[in-house]
Design an enzyme around this catalytic site. Structure first.
Site, PDB file in Angstrom:
ATOM      1  N   TYR A  52       0.819  -1.209   0.000  1.00  0.00           N
ATOM      2  CA  TYR A  52       0.000   0.000   0.000  1.00  0.00           C
ATOM      3  C   TYR A  52       0.855   1.262   0.000  1.00  0.00           C
ATOM      4  CZ  TYR A  52      -3.469  -3.410   1.522  1.00  0.00           C
ATOM      5  OH  TYR A  52      -4.286  -4.507   1.607  1.00  0.00           O
ATOM      6  N   GLY A 170      -9.776 -10.052   7.414  1.00  0.00           N
ATOM      7  CA  GLY A 170      -9.857  -9.329   6.152  1.00  0.00           C
ATOM      8  C   GLY A 170      -8.887  -9.813   5.089  1.00  0.00           C
ATOM      9  N   HIS A 175      -1.207 -11.421   2.575  1.00  0.00           N
ATOM     10  CA  HIS A 175      -0.252 -10.468   2.007  1.00  0.00           C
ATOM     11  C   HIS A 175       1.189 -10.927   2.223  1.00  0.00           C
ATOM     12  CE1 HIS A 175      -2.734  -7.304   0.493  1.00  0.00           C
ATOM     13  NE2 HIS A 175      -3.316  -7.049   1.644  1.00  0.00           N
ATOM     14  N   ARG A 208      -9.023 -15.896   2.249  1.00  0.00           N
ATOM     15  CA  ARG A 208     -10.004 -16.187   1.201  1.00  0.00           C
ATOM     16  C   ARG A 208     -10.042 -17.678   0.907  1.00  0.00           C
ATOM     17  NH1 ARG A 208     -12.330 -12.267  -2.089  1.00  0.00           N
ATOM     18  NH2 ARG A 208     -11.501 -10.140  -1.927  1.00  0.00           N
ATOM     19  N   TYR A 226     -16.128  -6.970   1.692  1.00  0.00           N
ATOM     20  CA  TYR A 226     -16.091  -5.930   0.670  1.00  0.00           C
ATOM     21  C   TYR A 226     -17.397  -5.942  -0.120  1.00  0.00           C
ATOM     22  CZ  TYR A 226     -11.270  -6.967   1.885  1.00  0.00           C
ATOM     23  OH  TYR A 226     -10.117  -7.223   2.569  1.00  0.00           O
TER      24      TYR A 226
END
Length: 316
Positions: A52, A170, A175, A208, A226
């Protein structure tokens, strides 16, 4: 012969120069035949790549999340009930991001310490803390930048015997990529999470449904986390190295009026059973490891978008 050898040497030298120049911009996968650009530029302060860091995703992240009230209604009852039934009061949110989940928990009366590796994301949480500083729970809200790989040592001064719960929600944990091909850094990070949990406390961590993503090559644009109406497209790419799925890259496109924002995030495709075994090994001795699909019992959902693990650390 000399000319041919010299030409080969020049070509090799040019290749090495180009490879060196692109090293900080691209992810070079072991044994891969190509170089695949997987993320935004940037290095976090702790030395772990910050996807990010260019500010693109951070700037539109809350738009991507969608309506906060609708989002929290999807799992607020589950999360708060699970925490309260286990006597949780003090929580470490190791994937704070812009602070959405931490804020929800503060409003529910929990004491929260929030960390993230991205200073671009944390600035939104810091701004919210400042805006609500007159509220006692927000005035005491601790927010720090930290690295999962050195987490335990980084926050020793905040442990106070350990947290009642550590949460990493989340799809944040994905990541952290598998840079060595044996998941050693991911295991190290979860060990740090476990060390921060007090005996009898909880780890809540999710990912996920990468099993389905790898089977179908597609990612649902809307799910329990989301639900933004502005998300127009998510393009999914799966990188295989030596026939092994190594990287899932999602190209997001978000339209807000006349503006279109695009950014790319990359994830390690955790397989459910492998992830379950890693948790079982690290939390050795636990008799409680529950797995939910989209915050529902697995018996009630056939193909969830997310798997949520709730592991209770054995009492000493």
């Amino acid at each position: 012969m000399f000319a041919q050898n010299f030409l080969k040497f020049v070509v090799l030298l040019l290749f090495l120069i180009v490879a060196n120049l692109t090293e900080n911009r691209e992810l070079r996968m072991p044994q891969a035949d190509t170089v695949f650009q997987s993320r935004s530029d940037g290095i976090s302060a702790e030395g772990v790549r910050d996807q990010y860091a260019d500010g693109k995703a951070a700037k539109v992240w809350e738009i991507f999340i969608g309506d906060k009230k609708s989002r929290t209604e999807n799992y607020r009852n589950f999360l708060v009930e699970k925490l309260r039934e286990n006597g949780v009061r003090r929580i470490l949110d190791v994937a704070c991001g812009t602070g959405v989940d931490s804020i929800m928990l503060l409003e529910e009366g929990f004491e929260v310490v929030s960390i993230d590796a991205s200073d671009k994301m944390l600035k939104y949480a810091l701004k919210e803390r400042w805006n609500r500083r007159k509220e006692p729970s927000f005035d005491k809200w601790v927010i720090e930048e930290a690295n999962w790989l050195t987490l335990y040592d980084d926050i020793k001064h905040l442990l106070n015997g350990g947290f009642d719960a550590v949460m990493c929600l989340g799809n944040s944990f994905a990541h952290l990529l598998d840079n060595f091909g044996d998941q050693r850094e991911q295991i190290q990070a979860i060990r740090n999470f476990e060390k921060c949990v007090k005996p009898g406390g909880l780890l809540l961590i999710d990912h996920r449904n990468y099993d389905n993503i790898m089977d179908t090559g597609a990612t649902p644009a809307k799910c329990i986390y989301y639900n933004s109406s502005h998300t127009t497209d998510i393009k999914t790419s799966v990188l295989y190295v030596a026939s092994k799925p190594t990287l899932v890259t999602l190209d997001y496109q978000i339209s807000t009026g006349n503006d279109v924002s695009e950014f790319r995030l990359s994830y390690y495709p955790h397989k459910l059973r492998v992830f379950e075994e890693i948790l079982r090994t690290i939390f050795r001795g636990t008799k409680s490891h529950e797995i939910y699909g989209d915050f529902k019992p697995l018996t009630g959902v056939s193909n969830p978008a997310f798997y949520i693990h709730v592991v209770k650390k054995a009492s000493s």
